[in-house]
Design a protein around this motif. Structure first.
Motif, PDB file in Angstrom:
ATOM      1  N   GLY A   5       5.625   5.180   1.577  1.00 30.26           N
ATOM      2  CA  GLY A   5       5.060   6.382   2.171  1.00 30.26           C
ATOM      3  C   GLY A   5       5.557   7.669   1.544  1.00 30.26           C
ATOM      4  N   THR A   6       4.657   8.640   1.461  1.00 33.30           N
ATOM      5  CA  THR A   6       5.008  10.009   1.086  1.00 33.30           C
ATOM      6  C   THR A   6       4.508  10.913   2.187  1.00 33.30           C
ATOM      7  OG1 THR A   6       4.797   9.535  -1.285  1.00 33.30           O
ATOM      8  CG2 THR A   6       4.737  11.852  -0.607  1.00 33.30           C
ATOM      9  N   VAL A   7       5.394  11.658   2.796  1.00 32.99           N
ATOM     10  CA  VAL A   7       5.037  12.607   3.854  1.00 32.99           C
ATOM     11  C   VAL A   7       5.291  14.013   3.325  1.00 32.99           C
ATOM     12  CG1 VAL A   7       5.534  13.432   6.180  1.00 32.99           C
ATOM     13  CG2 VAL A   7       5.543  10.969   5.703  1.00 32.99           C
ATOM     14  N   ILE A   8       4.300  14.868   3.460  1.00 30.10           N
ATOM     15  CA  ILE A   8       4.434  16.260   3.027  1.00 30.10           C
ATOM     16  C   ILE A   8       4.722  17.121   4.247  1.00 30.10           C
ATOM     17  CG2 ILE A   8       3.265  18.207   1.939  1.00 30.10           C
ATOM     18  CD1 ILE A   8       1.601  16.212   0.364  1.00 30.10           C
TER      19      ILE A   8
ATOM     20  N   ALA B   5      -5.491  11.093  -4.687  1.00 30.87           N
ATOM     21  CA  ALA B   5      -6.245  10.173  -5.542  1.00 30.87           C
ATOM     22  C   ALA B   5      -5.493   8.874  -5.781  1.00 30.87           C
ATOM     23  CB  ALA B   5      -6.561  10.845  -6.873  1.00 30.87           C
ATOM     24  N   GLY B   6      -4.168   8.902  -5.702  1.00 31.23           N
ATOM     25  CA  GLY B   6      -3.372   7.710  -5.950  1.00 31.23           C
ATOM     26  C   GLY B   6      -2.984   6.935  -4.713  1.00 31.23           C
ATOM     27  N   ALA B   7      -3.448   7.380  -3.534  1.00 30.66           N
ATOM     28  CA  ALA B   7      -3.055   6.734  -2.279  1.00 30.66           C
ATOM     29  C   ALA B   7      -4.015   5.613  -1.897  1.00 30.66           C
ATOM     30  CB  ALA B   7      -2.998   7.771  -1.159  1.00 30.66           C
ATOM     31  N   ASP B   8      -3.483   4.614  -1.202  1.00 31.83           N
ATOM     32  CA  ASP B   8      -4.311   3.557  -0.624  1.00 31.83           C
ATOM     33  C   ASP B   8      -4.807   3.940   0.766  1.00 31.83           C
ATOM     34  OD1 ASP B   8      -4.027   1.407  -2.696  1.00 31.83           O
ATOM     35  OD2 ASP B   8      -1.913   1.717  -2.203  1.00 31.83           O
TER      36      ASP B   8
ATOM     37  N   PRO C 205       0.817  -1.219   0.000  1.00 35.65           N
ATOM     38  CA  PRO C 205       0.000   0.000   0.000  1.00 35.65           C
ATOM     39  C   PRO C 205       0.851   1.269   0.000  1.00 35.65           C
ATOM     40  CG  PRO C 205      -0.005  -1.012   2.176  1.00 35.65           C
ATOM     41  CD  PRO C 205       0.685  -1.979   1.262  1.00 35.65           C
ATOM     42  N   HIS C 206       0.347   2.279  -0.697  1.00 35.77           N
ATOM     43  CA  HIS C 206       0.975   3.589  -0.691  1.00 35.77           C
ATOM     44  C   HIS C 206       0.242   4.469   0.298  1.00 35.77           C
ATOM     45  CE1 HIS C 206       1.686   7.744  -2.558  1.00 35.77           C
ATOM     46  NE2 HIS C 206       2.716   7.426  -1.800  1.00 35.77           N
ATOM     47  N   VAL C 207       0.978   5.043   1.243  1.00 36.21           N
ATOM     48  CA  VAL C 207       0.405   5.889   2.295  1.00 36.21           C
ATOM     49  C   VAL C 207       0.860   7.328   2.072  1.00 36.21           C
ATOM     50  CG1 VAL C 207       0.217   6.319   4.777  1.00 36.21           C
ATOM     51  CG2 VAL C 207       0.451   3.975   3.926  1.00 36.21           C
ATOM     52  N   LEU C 208      -0.095   8.229   2.076  1.00 35.86           N
ATOM     53  CA  LEU C 208       0.188   9.661   2.023  1.00 35.86           C
ATOM     54  C   LEU C 208      -0.099  10.245   3.397  1.00 35.86           C
ATOM     55  CD1 LEU C 208       0.793  12.287   0.392  1.00 35.86           C
ATOM     56  CD2 LEU C 208      -1.673  12.410  -0.061  1.00 35.86           C
ATOM     57  N   CYS C 209       0.824  11.043   3.910  1.00 35.12           N
ATOM     58  CA  CYS C 209       0.690  11.625   5.245  1.00 35.12           C
ATOM     59  C   CYS C 209       0.958  13.126   5.142  1.00 35.12           C
ATOM     60  CB  CYS C 209       1.674  10.957   6.197  1.00 35.12           C
ATOM     61  SG  CYS C 209       1.660  11.590   7.885  1.00 35.12           S
ATOM     62  N   PHE C 210      -0.023  13.936   5.546  1.00 36.32           N
ATOM     63  CA  PHE C 210       0.166  15.387   5.536  1.00 36.32           C
ATOM     64  C   PHE C 210      -0.774  16.020   6.554  1.00 36.32           C
ATOM     65  CE2 PHE C 210      -3.378  14.733   2.713  1.00 36.32           C
ATOM     66  CZ  PHE C 210      -4.198  15.830   2.907  1.00 36.32           C
ATOM     67  N   PHE C 211      -0.436  17.248   6.950  1.00 36.11           N
ATOM     68  CA  PHE C 211      -1.218  17.960   7.961  1.00 36.11           C
ATOM     69  C   PHE C 211      -1.368  19.417   7.541  1.00 36.11           C
ATOM     70  CE2 PHE C 211       0.726  14.304   9.821  1.00 36.11           C
ATOM     71  CZ  PHE C 211      -0.340  13.702  10.462  1.00 36.11           C
TER      72      PHE C 211
ATOM     73  N   TRP D 193       4.214  11.293  13.199  1.00 38.68           N
ATOM     74  CA  TRP D 193       3.336  10.344  12.523  1.00 38.68           C
ATOM     75  C   TRP D 193       4.103   9.498  11.514  1.00 38.68           C
ATOM     76  CZ3 TRP D 193      -1.063   8.715  14.294  1.00 38.68           C
ATOM     77  CH2 TRP D 193      -1.773   9.521  15.178  1.00 38.68           C
ATOM     78  N   ALA D 194       5.178  10.017  10.958  1.00 40.45           N
ATOM     79  CA  ALA D 194       6.042   9.188  10.114  1.00 40.45           C
ATOM     80  C   ALA D 194       6.661   8.060  10.943  1.00 40.45           C
ATOM     81  CB  ALA D 194       7.123  10.047   9.467  1.00 40.45           C
ATOM     82  N   ARG D 195       7.095   8.403  12.148  1.00 41.80           N
ATOM     83  CA  ARG D 195       7.667   7.367  13.035  1.00 41.80           C
ATOM     84  C   ARG D 195       6.603   6.332  13.409  1.00 41.80           C
ATOM     85  NH1 ARG D 195      10.282  12.017  15.152  1.00 41.80           N
ATOM     86  NH2 ARG D 195       8.758  12.194  16.850  1.00 41.80           N
ATOM     87  N   ALA D 196       5.350   6.776  13.604  1.00 41.88           N
ATOM     88  CA  ALA D 196       4.280   5.839  13.940  1.00 41.88           C
ATOM     89  C   ALA D 196       4.040   4.852  12.800  1.00 41.88           C
ATOM     90  CB  ALA D 196       3.001   6.608  14.268  1.00 41.88           C
ATOM     91  N   LEU D 197       4.080   5.339  11.580  1.00 44.47           N
ATOM     92  CA  LEU D 197       3.919   4.442  10.439  1.00 44.47           C
ATOM     93  C   LEU D 197       5.047   3.414  10.392  1.00 44.47           C
ATOM     94  CD1 LEU D 197       2.795   7.033   7.752  1.00 44.47           C
ATOM     95  CD2 LEU D 197       1.500   4.991   8.406  1.00 44.47           C
TER      96      LEU D 197
END
Length: 327
Positions: free
Chosen positions: A202-205, A230-233, A171-177, A189-193
């Motif tokens: 993963g992609t973190v913004i 749109a491309g994230a799982d 799975p591809h995970v996108l993480c942003f706030f 949250w990157a460390r939590a993943l």
């Protein structure tokens, strides 16, 4: 100055305040401008090149706005505005009243409590807002509520997007706030993943670069966000304005909150099973919830299925209809 109708949008954006208010005002501005209405943003954009680019790239003018209600009303008259949209938690409570006394129509965008602002219209796009506010008027102002997700304000770049169908696999995970990560929580949250031990990409913004390690790539704020969503799982984010974009796209989301005003949306979304709840902190419970979502595609997609259809993409059109009917 020509004779076209002009509407002002009073909001701020910056590293400490975030960009959510500006993003939803941009969506409304795009709708108004498509109808031939001139728009001008009133406020300040501080410390976020990405936020300022949202205005510059669309040719949306920004005028510095005084904080004093009387001076703001004077500026609105000078600019020959017919209406002003207020989207800020920091404005003096009598801002709306001063604008109305000056003869302008006022739309106040709120997340629950309108904080004492007077307005002709109040917009709360949060899920369940129609139940909390009803469809009546606000006592003491005569203002009417535009309440619920049917008024969600989405930008053109989101409305043009569609979720990318994906085969099985990692799975591809996108993480942003938000556009600024004003609470500085992206690294945690990157460390939590990573702590889940589950395979993922993963992609973190983050506006502040950091070394996440493992399968995570950290990138700065980008205009490709709708495409990335749109491309994230799975998307890990806060229950801010971006959640309506995720629901529209049908993308599974795992939510936290980083500001008090986001809690009302968090509780409604998680309570309905529309999104997975991670709690306020990236601790053991959040890591366990993320691990389950990463390991179980069906559980992820169920959240996306429940959320799809809640946002039809016509919220900004309904809001513009109501505002222009006042003028």
């Amino acid at each position: 100055m020509n004779g076209r109708l002009r509407v002002g949008l009073r909001c701020d954006a910056g590293v400490s305040s975030g960009v959510g208010h500006l993003v939803r005002c941009v969506a409304l501005a795009e709708e108004l401008r498509a109808r031939g209405v001139e728009v001008v943003f009133l406020g300040q954009v501080r410390g976020s090149a990405w936020a300022r680019a949202q205005l510059d790239e669309r040719g949306l003018p920004l005028a510095d706005a005084p904080s004093a209600p009387g001076r703001l009303a004077a500026l609105a008259r000078e600019l020959r505005l017919a209406a002003v949209v207020l989207d800020s938690y920091e404005l003096p409570a009598d801002t709306g009243a001063a604008l109305r006394r000056a003869g302008l129509a006022v739309l106040a965008i709120a997340d629950g409590d309108p904080l004492g602002q007077q307005a002709d219209l109040y917009l709360d796009q949060n899920l369940g807002a129609e139940r909390r506010h009803g469809q009546g008027t606000v006592q003491g102002t005569g203002g009417r509520w535009l309440a619920g997700a049917r008024y969600a304000l989405l930008r053109d770049c989101v409305l043009r997007c569609a979720r990318t169908s994906r085969p099985g696999g990692v799975p591809h995970v996108l993480c942003f706030f938000g556009g600024t990560d004003s609470a500085g929580v992206a690294p945690a949250w990157a460390r939590a993943l990573l702590a889940t031990g589950e395979p993922f990409r993963g992609t973190v913004i983050s506006p502040a670069p950091f070394e996440a390690g493992g399968p995570i790539t950290v990138i700065p704020p980008t205009d490709r966000l709708p495409e990335l969503m749109a491309g994230a799982d799975l998307v890990v984010t806060a229950a801010g304005s971006a959640i309506w974009e995720l629901l529209y796209l049908g993308v599974p989301a795992a939510l936290t909150w980083v500001a008090a005003n986001q809690l009302i949306g968090y509780e409604e979304l998680v309570g309905r099973g529309v999104a997975a709840g991670l709690g306020a902190e990236p601790g053991e419970r959040a890591v366990a919830a993320l691990a389950e979502l990463l390991a179980d595609p069906a559980a992820r997609e169920e959240h996306g299925r429940r959320g799809s259809g809640l946002i039809d993409g016509r919220g900004r059109s309904r809001a513009a209809d109501a505002l222009l009917a006042l003028l």
